[in-house]
Design a protein around this motif. Structure first.
Motif, mmCIF file in Angstrom:
data_model
loop_
_atom_site.group_PDB
_atom_site.id
_atom_site.type_symbol
_atom_site.label_atom_id
_atom_site.label_comp_id
_atom_site.label_asym_id
_atom_site.label_seq_id
_atom_site.Cartn_x
_atom_site.Cartn_y
_atom_site.Cartn_z
ATOM 1 N N SER A 13 0.295 -4.225 -7.059
ATOM 2 C CA SER A 13 -0.841 -5.133 -7.254
ATOM 3 C C SER A 13 -0.392 -6.585 -7.408
ATOM 4 O O SER A 13 -1.215 -7.495 -7.320
ATOM 5 C CB SER A 13 -1.683 -4.703 -8.460
ATOM 6 O OG SER A 13 -0.886 -4.711 -9.617
ATOM 7 N N PHE A 345 -7.309 -6.368 0.442
ATOM 8 C CA PHE A 345 -6.250 -5.797 -0.366
ATOM 9 C C PHE A 345 -6.406 -6.133 -1.832
ATOM 10 O O PHE A 345 -6.073 -5.348 -2.699
ATOM 11 C CB PHE A 345 -4.891 -6.278 0.148
ATOM 12 C CG PHE A 345 -3.812 -5.381 -0.325
ATOM 13 C CD1 PHE A 345 -3.618 -4.174 0.312
ATOM 14 C CD2 PHE A 345 -3.038 -5.696 -1.413
ATOM 15 C CE1 PHE A 345 -2.643 -3.303 -0.134
ATOM 16 C CE2 PHE A 345 -2.064 -4.834 -1.855
ATOM 17 C CZ PHE A 345 -1.859 -3.633 -1.215
ATOM 18 N N ALA B 103 -1.757 3.509 2.178
ATOM 19 C CA ALA B 103 -2.720 3.195 1.119
ATOM 20 C C ALA B 103 -1.960 3.289 -0.190
ATOM 21 O O ALA B 103 -1.453 4.351 -0.553
ATOM 22 C CB ALA B 103 -3.894 4.170 1.156
ATOM 23 N N LEU B 104 -1.857 2.148 -0.857
ATOM 24 C CA LEU B 104 -0.954 2.023 -2.005
ATOM 25 C C LEU B 104 -1.733 1.850 -3.306
ATOM 26 O O LEU B 104 -2.534 0.922 -3.426
ATOM 27 C CB LEU B 104 -0.068 0.789 -1.819
ATOM 28 C CG LEU B 104 0.860 0.783 -0.609
ATOM 29 C CD1 LEU B 104 1.314 -0.643 -0.313
ATOM 30 C CD2 LEU B 104 2.056 1.677 -0.865
ATOM 31 N N PRO B 105 -1.473 2.708 -4.293
ATOM 32 C CA PRO B 105 -2.070 2.463 -5.609
ATOM 33 C C PRO B 105 -1.484 1.176 -6.197
ATOM 34 O O PRO B 105 -0.284 0.936 -6.072
ATOM 35 C CB PRO B 105 -1.658 3.685 -6.438
ATOM 36 C CG PRO B 105 -0.617 4.395 -5.667
ATOM 37 C CD PRO B 105 -0.618 3.905 -4.260
ATOM 38 N N GLY B 106 -2.332 0.364 -6.801
ATOM 39 C CA GLY B 106 -1.889 -0.920 -7.335
ATOM 40 C C GLY B 106 -0.798 -0.792 -8.392
ATOM 41 O O GLY B 106 0.024 -1.687 -8.563
ATOM 42 N N THR B 137 -3.290 -1.094 2.844
ATOM 43 C CA THR B 137 -4.459 -1.335 2.016
ATOM 44 C C THR B 137 -4.212 -0.782 0.622
ATOM 45 O O THR B 137 -3.237 -0.074 0.387
ATOM 46 C CB THR B 137 -5.720 -0.718 2.656
ATOM 47 O OG1 THR B 137 -6.851 -1.067 1.873
ATOM 48 C CG2 THR B 137 -5.626 0.784 2.731
ATOM 49 N N ARG B 138 -5.073 -1.158 -0.295
ATOM 50 C CA ARG B 138 -5.031 -0.611 -1.630
ATOM 51 C C ARG B 138 -5.603 0.803 -1.624
ATOM 52 O O ARG B 138 -6.529 1.101 -0.863
ATOM 53 C CB ARG B 138 -5.868 -1.509 -2.547
ATOM 54 C CG ARG B 138 -5.876 -1.114 -4.010
ATOM 55 C CD ARG B 138 -4.556 -1.381 -4.686
ATOM 56 N NE ARG B 138 -4.225 -2.809 -4.656
ATOM 57 C CZ ARG B 138 -4.623 -3.670 -5.584
ATOM 58 N NH1 ARG B 138 -5.330 -3.261 -6.617
ATOM 59 N NH2 ARG B 138 -4.296 -4.940 -5.496
ATOM 60 N N SER B 139 -5.034 1.677 -2.442
ATOM 61 C CA SER B 139 -5.619 2.999 -2.666
ATOM 62 C C SER B 139 -6.175 3.063 -4.077
ATOM 63 O O SER B 139 -5.559 2.549 -5.006
ATOM 64 C CB SER B 139 -4.559 4.092 -2.500
ATOM 65 O OG SER B 139 -5.063 5.323 -2.988
ATOM 66 N N PRO B 140 -7.334 3.685 -4.262
ATOM 67 C CA PRO B 140 -7.882 3.790 -5.617
ATOM 68 C C PRO B 140 -7.055 4.714 -6.502
ATOM 69 O O PRO B 140 -7.139 4.638 -7.723
ATOM 70 C CB PRO B 140 -9.277 4.380 -5.392
ATOM 71 C CG PRO B 140 -9.206 5.073 -4.087
ATOM 72 C CD PRO B 140 -8.189 4.344 -3.264
#
Lengths: 348, 348
Positions: A13, A345, B103-106, B137-140
């Motif tokens: 993040s 993002f 998709a990456l967790p923050g 992208t971000r993953s939740p």
């Protein structure tokens, strides 16, 4: 795996999308001749019969790109393919086939999966792009969609982000901000309850079911006066910044020239000044029109032919100049700072 | 979106992977000539210079395919590309390039992302496959990896799942069950504490860092005596079933002929009968060797050349016969039922 330094642990993040991409882009093998990798809407490789092959890919993740309680799954299927078709259009190419990978939460109703398939396949048939493969797996939580698309273009019709030339006119193929307005309505429906149902539906439609500019992209690809192209996924300001960066030039946008739809203007009458409305049009993402630069000398010819062919204007919104790779915004000739920048993002 | 019938709501967890794929496979446009879509390790399209282009894709999802607390991210990067390289190998092809969507967790530490990149790029350099693009992208929640790979093959060297012929010998290119044993050790480390560190490490290595049979696949592709090929991702029984189904023939597997590593045999001495151990070898997934059928008349020649070239055996484990498309298992000549079937999709 543990960080033993006294620095606070840096997490994903803390990084932007571009920082993450740069980490991967720099660490691979050198590319063979004739191949363009990371840094445009699609990768370009050698194709059949002297043509170039285009390959693009986009992820859609639940609770990042869409919310299950807001969207119909048929619209979601449409959008998952539309954003990929838009990448091919932005290169001046013709879509050929696509691949679909799905991570599915076990609790998803089969009716939703079928709705998704229906929306996806309707658009696939419309543009005659067959589904050639993919992968399917269980997801522990979020619904995740990964679409990969292939296309082709004649080498001389290919439009990259790095082709903008000094003196070019910056153009867009459709009105700006409708998708961002649709998102605002979803986020705060009460605030916009005064908006007529017709306006509301139009704006939501632009947000949920963007129509990819497939035919426009192919036609613009064939125009030698078009020098650079990108699709409007991240918003005018961000995407113009990509063009400026790749083309090593300065882009100046005239805020009063941004094309706005009647629906968007009606939306703007609720709690926004005309200036704030244009800022949303410049910063809001996911319009999926095309952003391009056209030779100044031929702009009027290209714009006239575009209008004859597609029944709508090719809007001039700015200019390309020598200078540092940046985007300037002017309001009636005076520099103005636009704060709000759309980034998937970093959205919460 | 709501189900108004009196039936209980059907969810994705009621469907298997093949049912989901069939839903999508049937609803698209017809494929142009020369193009093979869903139903093999890769799709096959026309490529440059009269060659065939191969395109495959695989998803890896946290808590479905891997657990963050068990795996090193460097191994995970290796595996994400390895399983895709294996798809190209299974077609008799040569890998050319790959695309990566994350998709990456923050909350993911950047050190983990860098470990992932390192393992991925080490394997990419080894096989000279450049990274050409992707999406980030971000993953939740879960870390999700979508890799798409391209390759090429001469048309006459392409091996499909549907080429098996009656009388063929069924072969595997390496020992079976090591990856499944590694997973068992991870799931219950105490039970296997008696196993020597060396055996344990070898089995975990096979689970975490499978080596794709890239060179073996290309060489086998060139052998006209090899009629059909697939990679061992779902386990011998499931993958043989894919061959039998696509080739419309019956496959008989002789359980006592399955090749087992010394590490796997040592693992088997803990709480398993020799029969149970062979059942795990037949049913366990993710070995990522190749499963192929070879003309009976030429099997001994091909096996000798394979051993000379790669320094290990091409193991005969069964036969192809006329009959309904099914897999039979024999133990010392008598039919035996193997219960346990590996399926990513239905794993908890």
């Amino acid at each position: 795996m543990t960080d033993s330094s006294s620095q606070p642990l840096q997490t994903v993040s803390d990084l932007g999308e571009e920082q993450i991409i740069r980490r991967f882009a720099g660490s691979g093998s050198d590319l063979p001749a004739g191949i363009t990798g990371i840094g445009d809407d699609c990768a370009v490789t050698e194709g059949v019969g002297g043509q170039k092959q285009l390959i693009g890919t986009d992820l859609l993740i639940e609770d990042i790109h869409f919310r299950s309680e807001w969207t119909s799954y048929r619209d979601l299927g449409h959008k998952a393919l539309a954003v990929n078709l838009s990448d091919i259009a932005a290169m001046g190419g013709r879509p050929e086939s696509f691949f679909l990978s799905l991570a599915l939460p076990g609790s998803m109703p089969v009716t939703r999966l079928d709705g998704f398939r229906k929306g996806l396949m309707e658009l696939a048939r419309k543009y005659e792009v067959p589904l050639l493969g993919g992968d399917t797996t269980r997801s522990p939580d979020a619904f995740m969609i990964s679409v990969m698309i292939t296309g082709r273009a004649d080498p001389e019709h290919l439009k990259l982000r790095n082709g903008a030339r000094n003196g070019d006119i910056l153009c867009v193929t459709g009105p700006l901000g409708d998708s961002a307005a649709g998102l605002s309505i979803l986020e705060d429906p009460e605030k916009y309850s005064r908006l007529s149902e017709d306006h509301r539906n139009q704006l939501l439609q632009q947000h949920f079911r963007p129509e990819p500019a497939v035919r426009e992209g192919r036609w613009l690809g064939k125009q030698s006066a078009v020098h650079a192209m990108i699709d409007l996924s991240d918003g005018l300001l961000n995407d113009a910044r990509h063009l400026a960066g790749e083309s090593r030039c300065r882009i100046t946008i005239a805020m009063e020239q941004l094309p706005l739809s009647a629906d968007f203007e009606a939306f703007g009458k609720i709690e926004r000044t005309p200036e704030q409305l244009r800022e949303l049009a410049a910063a809001g993402g996911e319009d999926y029109h095309l952003l391009l630069t056209v030779s100044q000398a031929q702009y009027s010819t290209v714009a006239r032919q575009f209008e004859q062919r597609f029944g709508r204007a090719l809007h001039a919104v700015g200019t390309v100049e020598p200078g540092p790779p940046e985007v300037r915004t002017l309001r009636n000739g005076s520099p103005v700072e636009i704060q709000q920048h759309f980034q998937h993002f970093n959205r919460p």
